[in-house]
Write an enzyme that holds these catalytic residues in place. Structure first.
Site, mmCIF file in Angstrom:
data_model
loop_
_atom_site.group_PDB
_atom_site.id
_atom_site.type_symbol
_atom_site.label_atom_id
_atom_site.label_comp_id
_atom_site.label_asym_id
_atom_site.label_seq_id
_atom_site.Cartn_x
_atom_site.Cartn_y
_atom_site.Cartn_z
ATOM 1 N N CYS A 114 0.840 -1.195 0.000
ATOM 2 C CA CYS A 114 0.000 0.000 0.000
ATOM 3 C C CYS A 114 0.880 1.252 0.000
ATOM 4 O O CYS A 114 1.796 1.371 0.821
ATOM 5 C CB CYS A 114 -0.913 -0.012 1.219
ATOM 6 S SG CYS A 114 -1.927 1.467 1.364
ATOM 7 N N GLU A 115 0.589 2.163 -0.892
ATOM 8 C CA GLU A 115 1.424 3.357 -0.996
ATOM 9 C C GLU A 115 1.233 4.330 0.174
ATOM 10 O O GLU A 115 2.043 5.225 0.355
ATOM 11 C CB GLU A 115 1.183 4.071 -2.321
ATOM 12 C CG GLU A 115 -0.185 4.648 -2.506
ATOM 13 C CD GLU A 115 -0.385 5.255 -3.888
ATOM 14 O OE1 GLU A 115 -1.098 6.254 -3.973
ATOM 15 O OE2 GLU A 115 0.170 4.714 -4.876
ATOM 16 N N HIS A 116 0.179 4.160 0.960
ATOM 17 C CA HIS A 116 -0.064 5.086 2.070
ATOM 18 C C HIS A 116 0.854 4.850 3.263
ATOM 19 O O HIS A 116 1.316 5.804 3.888
ATOM 20 C CB HIS A 116 -1.530 5.005 2.523
ATOM 21 C CG HIS A 116 -2.477 5.542 1.509
ATOM 22 N ND1 HIS A 116 -3.820 5.253 1.515
ATOM 23 C CD2 HIS A 116 -2.274 6.344 0.432
ATOM 24 C CE1 HIS A 116 -4.403 5.866 0.490
ATOM 25 N NE2 HIS A 116 -3.498 6.516 -0.181
ATOM 26 N N HIS A 117 1.078 3.578 3.628
ATOM 27 C CA HIS A 117 1.900 3.274 4.800
ATOM 28 C C HIS A 117 3.082 2.358 4.480
ATOM 29 O O HIS A 117 3.830 1.979 5.373
ATOM 30 C CB HIS A 117 1.050 2.602 5.898
ATOM 31 C CG HIS A 117 -0.053 3.468 6.406
ATOM 32 N ND1 HIS A 117 -1.333 3.391 5.929
ATOM 33 C CD2 HIS A 117 -0.048 4.439 7.346
ATOM 34 C CE1 HIS A 117 -2.087 4.285 6.556
ATOM 35 N NE2 HIS A 117 -1.339 4.928 7.419
ATOM 36 N N GLN A 160 -5.367 -0.767 -3.827
ATOM 37 C CA GLN A 160 -6.085 -1.921 -4.361
ATOM 38 C C GLN A 160 -7.065 -1.513 -5.460
ATOM 39 O O GLN A 160 -7.191 -2.202 -6.469
ATOM 40 C CB GLN A 160 -6.827 -2.663 -3.246
ATOM 41 C CG GLN A 160 -7.540 -3.912 -3.734
ATOM 42 C CD GLN A 160 -8.185 -4.693 -2.614
ATOM 43 O OE1 GLN A 160 -7.736 -4.654 -1.475
ATOM 44 N NE2 GLN A 160 -9.237 -5.416 -2.918
ATOM 45 N N HIS A 214 -5.406 -5.946 4.221
ATOM 46 C CA HIS A 214 -4.436 -4.857 4.290
ATOM 47 C C HIS A 214 -3.822 -4.798 5.679
ATOM 48 O O HIS A 214 -4.531 -4.684 6.673
ATOM 49 C CB HIS A 214 -5.122 -3.528 3.967
ATOM 50 C CG HIS A 214 -5.538 -3.424 2.547
ATOM 51 N ND1 HIS A 214 -4.942 -2.559 1.655
ATOM 52 C CD2 HIS A 214 -6.484 -4.100 1.838
ATOM 53 C CE1 HIS A 214 -5.510 -2.693 0.472
ATOM 54 N NE2 HIS A 214 -6.443 -3.622 0.559
ATOM 55 N N CYS A 232 -2.257 -2.418 6.935
ATOM 56 C CA CYS A 232 -2.505 -1.123 7.575
ATOM 57 C C CYS A 232 -3.852 -1.122 8.297
ATOM 58 O O CYS A 232 -4.080 -0.292 9.179
ATOM 59 C CB CYS A 232 -2.430 0.015 6.564
ATOM 60 S SG CYS A 232 -3.532 -0.124 5.167
#
Length: 198
Positions: A86-89, A127, A155, A157
């Protein structure tokens, strides 16, 4: 693109270890920066690969002796395991992809579809975008009458931080062409969910 710079990643991981109050030289952590760099090279190796390259050897479907296309109405691959980050975390999400297409003039070897999924998953991702990118690649590379991609993933996260919903999963769907129509999409989704027998 130049590829993944593992030395730079290792230096950054050493800095992270120092920032959390750890000693990157203590036993157990000495090789951690290099290990993380190797893992990131694998996790993000799809950045340098064109997913369309996996579909370059698609072949014409031809016709049977009766003159009808020599293929089934739908090609459905179920239960393709994938993992992404995941690019966020920068935490992994892991799941199952189900991919279907209705051939137009060309088909591709069945091993090529998982290669497309793997390449696009091996990038910093969301996703929702991953499902769309898989569908777009199949549409561009095969010119099918329809495409359907269903991703079901957990996920980290969500499962390991914040509310820690350890059993939750996320389902995303991308559809193109004929398979964007509700009745046709429902038929393929029923095939994906049908019980398998060994």
């Amino acid at each position: 693109m130049a590829g993944v710079d593992t030395e730079r990643i290792a230096r950054a991981v050493r800095e992270i270890l120092l920032a959390i109050g750890e000693d990157p030289m203590r036993p157990g952590l000495e090789r951690t920066p290099a290990r993380v760099a190797e893992a990131y090279a694998e996790f993000f190796g799809g950045l340098d690969v064109d997913p369309l390259s996996h579909l370059a050897d698609a072949v014409p479907i031809g016709a049977s002796e009766q003159g009808v296309p020599a293929t089934s109405d739908a090609v459905v691959l179920r239960d393709l395991a994938f993992r992404s980050v995941c690019e966020h975390h920068l935490l992994p999400f892991v799941g199952t992809a189900h991919v279907a297409y209705l051939p137009g003039e060309r088909v591709v070897g069945l091993g090529r579809i998982p290669a497309v999924v793997e390449t696009l998953a091996a990038r910093p991702q969301l996703q929702e975008r991953l499902a769309e990118e898989i569908a777009d690649t199949l549409e561009a590379g095969l010119d099918p009458r329809g495409v359907l991609v269903v991703l079901d993933a957990q996920h980290r996260c969500v499962t390991t931080r914040g509310p820690r919903q350890t059993r939750s999963s996320t389902v995303t769907i991308a559809s193109r062409g004929v398979l964007a129509e509700p009745a046709a999409r429902a038929e393929i989704i029923a095939l994906i969910g049908a019980e398998q027998h060994d």
